[in-house]
Design a protein around this motif. Structure first.
Motif, PDB file in Angstrom:
ATOM      1  N   ARG A 152      94.172  34.455  55.657  1.00 18.96           N
ATOM      2  CA  ARG A 152      93.792  34.619  54.250  1.00 18.96           C
ATOM      3  C   ARG A 152      94.695  35.635  53.554  1.00 18.96           C
ATOM      4  NH1 ARG A 152      88.773  37.422  51.783  1.00 18.96           N
ATOM      5  NH2 ARG A 152      88.759  36.450  49.754  1.00 18.96           N
ATOM      6  N   SER A 157      89.946  29.258  44.416  1.00 16.22           N
ATOM      7  CA  SER A 157      89.574  29.892  45.664  1.00 16.22           C
ATOM      8  C   SER A 157      88.369  29.192  46.267  1.00 16.22           C
ATOM      9  CB  SER A 157      89.239  31.363  45.399  1.00 16.22           C
ATOM     10  OG  SER A 157      88.815  31.990  46.576  1.00 16.22           O
ATOM     11  N   PHE A 189      85.361  29.143  49.305  1.00 22.91           N
ATOM     12  CA  PHE A 189      84.599  29.812  50.358  1.00 22.91           C
ATOM     13  C   PHE A 189      83.656  28.794  50.958  1.00 22.91           C
ATOM     14  CE2 PHE A 189      80.775  31.939  51.923  1.00 22.91           C
ATOM     15  CZ  PHE A 189      81.353  32.688  52.925  1.00 22.91           C
ATOM     16  N   SER A 234      80.614  28.277  53.723  1.00 20.70           N
ATOM     17  CA  SER A 234      79.645  28.817  54.671  1.00 20.70           C
ATOM     18  C   SER A 234      79.180  27.659  55.556  1.00 20.70           C
ATOM     19  CB  SER A 234      78.464  29.461  53.943  1.00 20.70           C
ATOM     20  OG  SER A 234      77.657  28.480  53.332  1.00 20.70           O
ATOM     21  N   GLY A 283      91.633  29.885  51.417  1.00 21.78           N
ATOM     22  CA  GLY A 283      90.846  30.992  51.930  1.00 21.78           C
ATOM     23  C   GLY A 283      90.926  31.200  53.431  1.00 21.78           C
TER      24      GLY A 283
END
Length: 118
Positions: free
Chosen positions: A13, A30, A32, A34, A96
Motif C-alpha cells: 500500500r 481508493s 478498502f 473488509s 489499497g
C-alpha cells in the motif's frame, strides 16, 4: 522472519501511494475491503478531502441479494454514477495493497462500465 498478511499489504500500500496521487480534476479511487463489505472513495490528495464515497452498506445495495462480488460491481457502478453527477470522468485507481482480483477487480470493472476512466 516472514511478514504477516497485514504487514505485507501495508508495504504494498505504501509503495502504491508513493506513485498514485489524486487531484480535484483526477481524484484517487481508493478501495478498502473488509471480510463482509467493500468501500470506495474518491479522494483529492492535494486538498486532503474526500469528494465522494460509496460502499456496499448503502441502502440500495444492502437491499439486493447476490454474492459479495456482485455487490462490489454495483458499488463501482454507483460510485461512477455519483462521480458523473459531480462532473468527474477520470480517476487514478488505488487498490489499497489488495491484489487486483476478485472483489477489487469487480469494483473497478463496475466503475469503468459506469463511465469512469482509469
Amino acid at each position: 522472519m516472514a511478514l504477516t498478511k497485514a504487514e505485507r499489504r501495508l508495504r504494498i500500500r505504501r509503495r502504491i501511494r508513493k506513485v498514485v496521487t489524486g487531484t480535484a480534476q483526477k481524484p484517487r479511487l481508493s478501495v478498502f475491503r473488509s471480510n463482509k463489505e467493500i468501500y470506495a472513495q474518491l479522494i483529492d490528495d492535494i486538498n486532503q478531502t474526500t469528494l465522494l464515497s460509496y460502499s456496499s452498506r448503502n441502502k440500495e445495495i444492502e437491499a439486493t441479494t447476490g454474492t459479495k462480488s456482485d455487490k462490489s460491481y454495483q458499488v463501482g457502478q454507483g460510485l461512477a454514477k455519483l462521480a458523473a453527477e459531480k462532473g468527474i470522468t477520470e480517476v487514478c485507481f488505488d487498490r489499497g495493497g489488495y491484489l487486483y482480483h476478485g472483489r477489487v477487480k469487480q469494483l473497478a470493472e463496475g466503475a469503468r462500465e459506469g463511465g469512469l476512466k482509469f
